[in-house]
Every structure is written in structure tokens, then in C-alpha cells.
Design an enzyme around this catalytic site. Sequence first.
Site, PDB file in Angstrom:
ATOM      1  N   ASN A   1       0.925  -1.266   0.122  1.00 33.68           N
ATOM      2  CA  ASN A   1       0.140   0.128  -0.009  1.00 33.68           C
ATOM      3  C   ASN A   1       0.934   1.053   0.104  1.00 33.68           C
ATOM      4  O   ASN A   1       1.612   1.673   1.106  1.00 33.68           O
ATOM      5  CB  ASN A   1      -0.938  -0.055   1.282  1.00 33.68           C
ATOM      6  CG  ASN A   1      -1.859   1.197   1.402  1.00 33.68           C
ATOM      7  OD1 ASN A   1      -1.857   2.059   0.516  1.00 33.68           O
ATOM      8  ND2 ASN A   1      -2.790   0.975   2.169  1.00 33.68           N
TER       9      ASN A   1
ATOM     10  N   GLU B   1      -7.915  -5.615   4.842  1.00 31.37           N
ATOM     11  CA  GLU B   1      -7.757  -5.233   3.379  1.00 31.37           C
ATOM     12  C   GLU B   1      -6.496  -5.920   2.828  1.00 31.37           C
ATOM     13  O   GLU B   1      -6.636  -6.417   1.635  1.00 31.37           O
ATOM     14  CB  GLU B   1      -7.795  -3.888   3.166  1.00 31.37           C
ATOM     15  CG  GLU B   1      -8.976  -3.134   3.454  1.00 31.37           C
ATOM     16  CD  GLU B   1      -8.972  -1.625   3.667  1.00 31.37           C
ATOM     17  OE1 GLU B   1      -8.441  -1.328   4.938  1.00 31.37           O
ATOM     18  OE2 GLU B   1      -8.966  -0.719   3.110  1.00 31.37           O
TER      19      GLU B   1
ATOM     20  N   HIS C   1     -12.818   2.380  -0.237  1.00 32.62           N
ATOM     21  CA  HIS C   1     -12.683   1.115   0.824  1.00 32.62           C
ATOM     22  C   HIS C   1     -13.348   0.264   0.379  1.00 32.62           C
ATOM     23  O   HIS C   1     -13.594  -0.967   1.073  1.00 32.62           O
ATOM     24  CB  HIS C   1     -13.732   1.659   2.122  1.00 32.62           C
ATOM     25  CG  HIS C   1     -13.117   2.672   3.124  1.00 32.62           C
ATOM     26  ND1 HIS C   1     -14.141   3.523   3.402  1.00 32.62           N
ATOM     27  CD2 HIS C   1     -11.934   3.112   3.063  1.00 32.62           C
ATOM     28  CE1 HIS C   1     -13.250   4.582   4.087  1.00 32.62           C
ATOM     29  NE2 HIS C   1     -12.070   4.310   4.052  1.00 32.62           N
TER      30      HIS C   1
ATOM     31  N   ARG D   1     -13.342  15.110   7.517  1.00 29.11           N
ATOM     32  CA  ARG D   1     -13.870  15.404   6.096  1.00 29.11           C
ATOM     33  C   ARG D   1     -15.466  15.602   6.624  1.00 29.11           C
ATOM     34  O   ARG D   1     -15.984  14.905   7.342  1.00 29.11           O
ATOM     35  CB  ARG D   1     -13.803  14.092   5.269  1.00 29.11           C
ATOM     36  CG  ARG D   1     -12.247  13.883   4.818  1.00 29.11           C
ATOM     37  CD  ARG D   1     -12.686  12.898   3.624  1.00 29.11           C
ATOM     38  NE  ARG D   1     -11.154  12.444   3.280  1.00 29.11           N
ATOM     39  CZ  ARG D   1     -11.105  10.964   3.282  1.00 29.11           C
ATOM     40  NH1 ARG D   1     -11.788  10.128   3.626  1.00 29.11           N
ATOM     41  NH2 ARG D   1      -9.760  10.752   2.910  1.00 29.11           N
TER      42      ARG D   1
ATOM     43  N   ARG E   1      -2.111  -2.047  -3.754  1.00 32.99           N
ATOM     44  CA  ARG E   1      -3.607  -1.128  -3.380  1.00 32.99           C
ATOM     45  C   ARG E   1      -3.679   0.153  -4.139  1.00 32.99           C
ATOM     46  O   ARG E   1      -2.815   0.848  -4.149  1.00 32.99           O
ATOM     47  CB  ARG E   1      -3.514  -0.960  -1.876  1.00 32.99           C
ATOM     48  CG  ARG E   1      -4.926  -0.306  -1.512  1.00 32.99           C
ATOM     49  CD  ARG E   1      -4.840   0.603  -0.453  1.00 32.99           C
ATOM     50  NE  ARG E   1      -6.112   1.503  -0.246  1.00 32.99           N
ATOM     51  CZ  ARG E   1      -6.276   2.497   0.351  1.00 32.99           C
ATOM     52  NH1 ARG E   1      -4.974   2.970   1.078  1.00 32.99           N
ATOM     53  NH2 ARG E   1      -7.364   3.017   0.439  1.00 32.99           N
TER      54      ARG E   1
END
Length: 394
Positions: free
Chosen positions: A7, A379, A177, A236, A88
Amino acid sequence: MKILAVNAGSSSLKFQVYEMPEEKVLISGVFERIGIDNSFYTIKLNGEKIRKDASLSNHSVAVGFLTKELLENNIVESLEEIKGVGHRIVQGADKFDKTVIVDDVVEKIISDLSPLAPLHNPAAVVGIKAFREFMPNAVHTAVFDTAFHQTMDEEQYIYALPYEWYTDYSVRKYGAHGTSHKYVSERANEILGRTDTKVVVCHLGNGGSISAVLNGKCIDTSMGFTPNAGIVMGSRCGDIDASIIPYIMKKTGMTPDDIDNAINKKSGLLGISGVSSDSRDVEISAEKGNKRSILAQKIYARRVIDYIARYYCLLGGIDMICFTAGIGENSCLTRKSIIDGLGVYGIKLNEEANETRGKEIMISTKDSKIPCYVIPTNEEVMIARDTYKLVIGK
Ligand code: ADP
């Protein structure tokens, strides 16, 4: 077979080496502050965490250190043993609906999609190039955060904006996601013991998204054109009235970049509470009676409840509600506020089970109309699984 899951961020690079198909992690680590001063990396091996300072001027240098660690720690005798490297990728837009093998064409498409993920895709491409250089014989794969959401219908992903914004500028909902939503919903189906299911996954981390998964396929998700849509996040804003933006720009003279920074870095839990983007800090401050922190928690839970209610209708019922990621796996308080807010559906919290953190557990009562579970996400293992499948299928 040894598979590496990667990642790569703009200044960081996380990795795990898996023994597949056993899914055993042999070594993992993270390189931080790449291209910045005081760079370093940490390696986790045999339950021990080791931190090392290293001058990491770019991702290629970091990959060099990574390969050195793999050899020195006898994870591999030669780099040829790494048969697959899964990367990723944040944005695959409508170009990719599943994990693919990376070749020059795929690498170029990922790079061409950079305007849709300006911070993430360029970093991922740098990572891919570095790993392809060091491990030219391995199968490199691209695992997209957006791929799982490609099964959404048009009516879910088209915005009520001038249609040309979609055709000319690719403005539509892509979600994010996806790898986590896929992992958790697959696990939910395993627990339910069938695949004809209606599952809602609440991925509540620093970033957060909810998805509605029907028979293993995503039919809607709360993130949108960018990850700044849907629920309240650490910093956010999530869903807002779009007209606030031109209003504030005119009032304050803020530029598009200033606004972008404000809605991504200064909003959410941080914006409302004024305390922190980290839900733990907000919880502590709320416990001490800070009114804005209490308000931030209420708004946070309310938005999640709203999405679950919306997806109840879209799915035509719900067979399981799953909580995952940092807040979903660990914040008993947030889970309680959300589940208590869903009482109208006959959902009941098992207060004792809900005190558990970070492990798979049913947190609803036996007589709850809808079972609720904490399912820790993974993940990385999804990246390793997809990559392994493509290596053996090659
Ligand atoms: P990211 O999106 O960066 O991967 P994570 O999934 O790691 O984020 O989630 C980070 C969030 O999880 C933070 O807001 C953090 O406060 C929260 N979190 C982690 N542990 C706990 C805890 N024990 N209680 C409450 N919140 C927690």
C-alpha cells in the site's frame, strides 16, 4: 507461495509478506516520511517491532531497504521466491471492476486516472514502478478500492447535475474502501451461512463509508466522486449542501484549494468539536462535558443511522449490520449510539458484548430483529488472496 501486499502512499509504504494459501503473515512493516527529512521504517517480525532510521529519498530506495530486510531476515533466500505483488490502488474509476495483472497499459490507465485521486494514484504508480524494477519476474496486480462498487446501478451513481459533467468530466459516484467492504460482507455471509443476503457494512475509520451489499454485490455506498461524501469523518465533512461552497468562497475569498483543504482537513469531527479528528480525543473531551464534542458525536452517529435506514429500504430489509475499522471495531460508545438509534427496526444492543474491542463478536441480543456484528477488516489479506488467485491462474 510468498505474496507481497503493498500500500504505497505519497510519503509512506506499507507492506506484508504472506505465505499463501495459508494466509500467514511472515513479516510486515511501514516506511514513513519517504522523500521528507527524518525518514524511518518499522518492521514487525515474530511479534517484535523494530524501528530503524534510514534515508528514504524516494520509494525506490524504500523498496531497496524492504528487499534487504526480506533477505536478511531469511523470509526469502532470493527475491524470485516472491511470486506475486499486490498493489492497493485508490481509484480505478469505471475502468476496473476487479483485480487485474499490471502491465504497461494498466500502469498507464492508473496514472491517467490521477486527476480523480491526485494524492493517491501517482504515489501508487511510483510504488508499482519501483517494485516492478526490483521484482521483474513476479506477477504484479492492482487491487482497486473502487472495484467492489462497480456493481452499483446507474440510478445510484449518477448525480443530479448537468449530465455532461458525467460524460465529459467523469463526475459520478465511485465509492472507496471497496476491499474492506468486500472482505467484511464476505465474512458476514460466512457467518450467516448463505450468499443470498442483505448486508450493511459500516467501515468507520478516520475515513468512513457505509455500503449496502445484496447477495455479495455492492448496490450502493456512501462515498461518492471522492471520499469526501457520506457520513461525518475525522476531518472530512461528508454530505453537505453543495451551495455552501460558492457562498463561503464569495464571503471569504477562499480559493478552490483553500476550500478543498477546509472540507477535507478541517471539517468532520475536528470541525464540529474544534478538539480533534481522532474519535478517542473527542470521546474524552465529551466525557468532560465539552458541548461541541458531544454535538460532534451526536451528528456522527445520526449520519450513520440515516444511511443504515436508507439502505434498509434499498435492500428491502437487512440480514446483518457489520461494524469495522478503527472506530467500528473499537468505539463501544459510537456503536451503542448507532444501534440505540435503530430501535425502531427492533434492533437491540447486547451491552456486555458491545464492551469488546477489536475482535469478531455479535453485539446484538439474541432477540434483536437484525443481528449486529463487529468484524475486524483485513484489506491486506484480500490483496494477497486476489494476487494469489491471479498468480496460480496464470
Ligand atoms: P484509517 O482510516 O486512517 O485507516 P482507522 O481505521 O485506523 O483509520 O481508524 C482510526 C479511528 O479509529 C480514529 O478516529 C481513532 O480514534 C479510532 N479508534 C481507534 N481505537 C479506538 C478506541 N479504542 N476507541 C475509540 N476510537 C478508536
